[in-house]
Design a protein around this motif. Structure first.
Motif, short mmCIF file in Angstrom:
data_model
loop_
_atom_site.label_atom_id
_atom_site.label_comp_id
_atom_site.label_asym_id
_atom_site.label_seq_id
_atom_site.Cartn_x
_atom_site.Cartn_y
_atom_site.Cartn_z
N GLY A 76 0.76 -1.19 0.04
CA GLY A 76 0.03 0.01 0.20
C GLY A 76 0.76 1.31 0.10
O GLY A 76 0.75 2.21 -0.75
N VAL A 77 1.58 1.61 0.99
CA VAL A 77 2.43 2.59 1.05
C VAL A 77 3.74 2.76 -0.04
O VAL A 77 3.80 4.00 -0.67
N ASP A 119 15.88 10.39 8.83
CA ASP A 119 15.97 9.01 8.66
C ASP A 119 14.61 8.25 8.70
O ASP A 119 14.26 7.23 9.19
N LEU A 120 13.69 9.02 7.97
CA LEU A 120 12.20 8.16 8.06
C LEU A 120 12.18 7.36 7.08
O LEU A 120 12.69 7.54 5.76
N PRO A 121 11.18 6.31 7.14
CA PRO A 121 11.24 5.39 6.00
C PRO A 121 10.78 6.07 4.74
O PRO A 121 9.55 6.66 4.80
N HIS A 122 11.00 5.55 3.37
CA HIS A 122 10.81 6.38 2.35
C HIS A 122 9.49 6.14 1.87
O HIS A 122 8.82 7.26 1.66
N ALA A 123 8.92 4.82 1.77
CA ALA A 123 7.71 4.94 1.00
C ALA A 123 6.42 5.30 1.98
O ALA A 123 5.64 6.06 1.82
N GLU A 124 6.63 4.99 3.44
CA GLU A 124 5.76 5.55 4.16
C GLU A 124 5.61 7.09 4.42
O GLU A 124 4.56 7.64 4.64
N THR A 125 6.80 7.77 4.22
CA THR A 125 6.70 9.33 4.26
C THR A 125 6.00 9.65 3.27
O THR A 125 5.36 10.54 3.37
N HIS A 126 6.28 9.24 2.12
CA HIS A 126 5.61 9.65 0.75
C HIS A 126 4.25 9.47 1.20
O HIS A 126 3.35 10.24 0.81
N ALA A 127 3.75 8.23 1.72
CA ALA A 127 2.47 8.23 1.70
C ALA A 127 1.68 9.02 2.73
O ALA A 127 0.31 9.63 2.47
N ALA A 128 2.27 9.43 3.84
CA ALA A 128 1.89 10.17 4.84
C ALA A 128 1.83 11.65 4.26
O ALA A 128 0.83 12.40 4.46
#
Length: 353
Positions: free
Chosen positions: A165-166, A250-259
């Motif tokens: 999903g993310v 250092d945030l997770p890449h895909a999760e950051t984009h999704a948020a």
């Protein structure tokens, strides 16, 4: 019809189910005699399968690729690459592995074949983002775009539903910004809308059944289209926010984009009515920002930066970095409005748009 320039870089794509079996012939097609494999630890098993099919062309492997392509990791991989006397690169995985392959291609000029296992899309772009001392910088150079990309739908079947999903929302973000990019041509606009439609339709099916092969194929097809859009257009506020947040905290890449995506879109939507009409059509909704937010939540993925590890006192630092080297954007960037946007996404508030 508005005037436009369409610049299509040469790229070979092999798409289907079970295409990993074509890896040997694709590697040979690039003239590679000693292939050096790149991945994260999660893809060691896939590399083992690939190695078995082309043992005589296997020079070595590096399985410690990391998010945001840290320069120190690239240095280590480069030393191993040179010691292996390799003459080509094969990256298997998501953005971390493919990003490392691009960084090594930049330094060495070696041919690079990418085998994506997520929907991140790095494989179809000449963009390289690298992190050093907590700062992420990006560049564009044709030399970093993989010469060939092998999409195997079967390799995405093991991607967990939440990560699917993310990763898919990360891909959608590429196409959303392409919808209002100043250098988008008519073909890119068609690809962007179709890519969003394909992912928006398939991701909910994957959430219900991660082994749904047809949905997986549609999602990977959509990811390819969205990635192509990213590779051929300039990015704006959304990607700037994610580059700053990911590299600095250092945030997770895909999760950051999704948020971030729903909030970045809500910020720009009033300034891009034509793009808004296309996005409403692709998502089949009158409220795209809320639809994107709800899609993230439906996967059980975090919608708040605080849940991804960003400290609240980091908002001021993020604003400072965003304005230090801002990207072009259809709506002017206003410090108070950007701070409010970051406060909303930090807290995970649902947009009104």
């Amino acid at each position: 019809m508005k005037p436009f320039v369409s610049d299509v870089p040469a790229s070979r794509v092999v798409f289907g189910a079970g295409t990993l079996s074509d890896l040997r012939s694709e590697v040979a097609r690039l003239g590679i005699n000693r292939a050096f494999f790149l991945s994260t630890a999660a893809q060691r098993e896939t590399i083992a399968v690939a190695r078995a099919s082309m043992a005589d062309l296997f020079a070595g492997e590096f399985a410690d690729a990391a998010m945001h392509t840290p320069v120190a990791v690239t240095d280590t991989a480069l030393a191993m690459l040179r010691a292996a006397d390799a003459d080509g690169l094969v990256s298997i995985g998501g953005g971390s592995a493919i990003g490392l392959g691009k960084a090594l291609a930049l330094r060495t000029g070696l041919p690079h074949l990418a085998v994506p296992t997520t929907y991140a899309g790095s494989e179809m772009t000449p963009i390289l983002g690298q992190t050093e001392e907590g700062v992420k910088t990006t560049m564009r150079d044709p030399v970093v775009q993989p010469a060939s990309v092998l999409y195997d739908v079967e390799l995405t079947l093991t991607l967990p539903a939440q990560m699917s999903g993310v990763s898919g929302l990360n891909a959608i973000a590429h196409a959303v910004e392409a919808l209002y990019a100043s250098d988008a041509d008519p073909i890119i606009l068609l690809m962007a809308e179709e890519g969003i439609r394909a992912l928006a339709g398939s991701l909910p099916l994957i959430a219900k059944d991660a082994q749904n092969g047809e949905a997986r194929s549609d999602a990977l097809y959509g990811a390819w289209l969205c990635a192509t859009c990213l590779g051929r257009t300039t990015v704006a506020l959304h990607h700037k926010l994610c580059h700053v947040l990911g590299g600095t905290f250092d945030l997770p890449h895909a999760e950051t984009h999704a948020a971030v995506l729903p909030h970045a879109w809500a910020y720009n939507a009033p300034a891009v009515p034509e793009a808004a009409a296309k996005l409403r059509r692709a998502l089949a909704t009158d409220r795209p920002a809320q639809s994107l937010f709800d899609m993230t939540a439906s996967f059980g993925a975090p919608t708040a930066l605080r849940d991804l590890g960003m400290p609240k006192d980091g908002i001021d630092r993020a604003v400072e970095l965003i304005f230090k080297n801002p990207y072009a954007n259809p709506r002017p960037l206003e410090p108070d409005a950007i701070r409010a946007l970051l406060e909303d996404v930090w807290a995970g508030r649902r947009p009104n748009a």
